[in-house]
Enzyme design. Sequence first.
Site, mmCIF file in Angstrom:
data_model
loop_
_atom_site.group_PDB
_atom_site.id
_atom_site.type_symbol
_atom_site.label_atom_id
_atom_site.label_comp_id
_atom_site.label_asym_id
_atom_site.label_seq_id
_atom_site.Cartn_x
_atom_site.Cartn_y
_atom_site.Cartn_z
ATOM 1 N N ASP A 92 0.934 -1.073 -0.076
ATOM 2 C CA ASP A 92 -0.047 -0.027 -0.178
ATOM 3 C C ASP A 92 0.976 1.281 0.079
ATOM 4 O O ASP A 92 1.948 1.041 0.809
ATOM 5 C CB ASP A 92 -0.850 0.006 1.268
ATOM 6 N N ASP A 265 -8.644 -6.895 1.252
ATOM 7 C CA ASP A 265 -7.802 -6.960 2.471
ATOM 8 C C ASP A 265 -8.543 -6.198 3.497
ATOM 9 O O ASP A 265 -9.241 -5.390 3.362
ATOM 10 C CB ASP A 265 -6.434 -6.194 1.893
#
EC number: 2.4.2.29
Length: 372
Positions: A92, A265
């Site tokens: 990320d 996620d």
Amino acid sequence: MFQFEITSNCSNTDARTGIFHTPNGQVNTPRFMPVGTLGTVKGISSKQLTSTGSEMILSNTFHLHLQPGEKLVKESGGIHKFMNWPKPILTDSGGYQVFSLAKLNNISDKGVEFKNPRDGSHVFLSPEKVMQIQMDLGSDVAMAFDHCPPHTANENDIEDSLLRTHSWLQKCVETHQKSNQALFGIIQGGKYPRLREYSAKFTSSFDLPGIAVGGVSVGEAVEEIHSVINYIPKFLPINKPRYLMGIGSLREISLAVAKGFDIFDCVLPTRLGRHGTAFFNDQRLNLRNARFKNDFSPIDKTCKCETCKSYSRAYLHHLIRNDEILGLTLISLHNIAHLIRFTNAISNAIKDNCFTIDFAPWKTASIAHHTW
């Protein structure tokens, strides 16, 4: 090197199964990714994580930049070697920290200046810097730097953050120069359909290997989450993996798969595990409760995870009540395995054309001949 192959489509919904090919292996979709923010899924070794059926994990650029630093990770041979995880890794960008550390940052079109939550020092992240960090880390998938505003922001402020996200995406695309790393763009726009549509079309225009939807499950009402899930897929390219960020509940995963999303996620399975709460079908069992003291059955008799094969609810209750670290690990393992198992069951149902939007594989009527 990166390819998304759709292997089957559902005739009842927009769900599909697929294979996302990466340099470090393939990811079968739909797929849940465990979150390993600092290069570890909390309390779980890479070998244990493999036993859950996990095929891809998420780590965080911002936190790895602060500690231990991307240069050290690069010197070790990259993030896969550093954490001994040979399968795909997605990093990320740190955009979520723009949201979660809002009181500690200063945002401009050039980037974000943070106050380091570890030592109070100043850290500046630009789109170019974020790309360089992720290239040094060596993840399979790098996320573009985005500005995730709070869900309470008004439409004008969210539009401003959206335009900033788009400007940053252009800079990320210009900077990213690694052929063995895929870059995914992130769609923002809050709860506003006009902004979501605009962002989806803008982000899709770059023809990147994958596309993500961010700014979801950041404190807004569940109805707003469902609205985004329902509305945005029609503006997304069909031939790219679609990643819905921050989603980890069975209901939302099932709805999102039905609308054509592929990857998810969430920290939920490990966060709940660390507090002694285990997934059981669509329920949550608080194993701290006294009613489990003499319960010698596993969390789930139908589950094949290492926890359920070896330990009872009574033993896990004992560990949790005595603050034993092993208890947190074992419950977290089960919770991750439960979500992987759920997405596997969805995949089988799609292939057999019996998937529905309210999919519940633990109900015999839902799964026909499938095992759960």
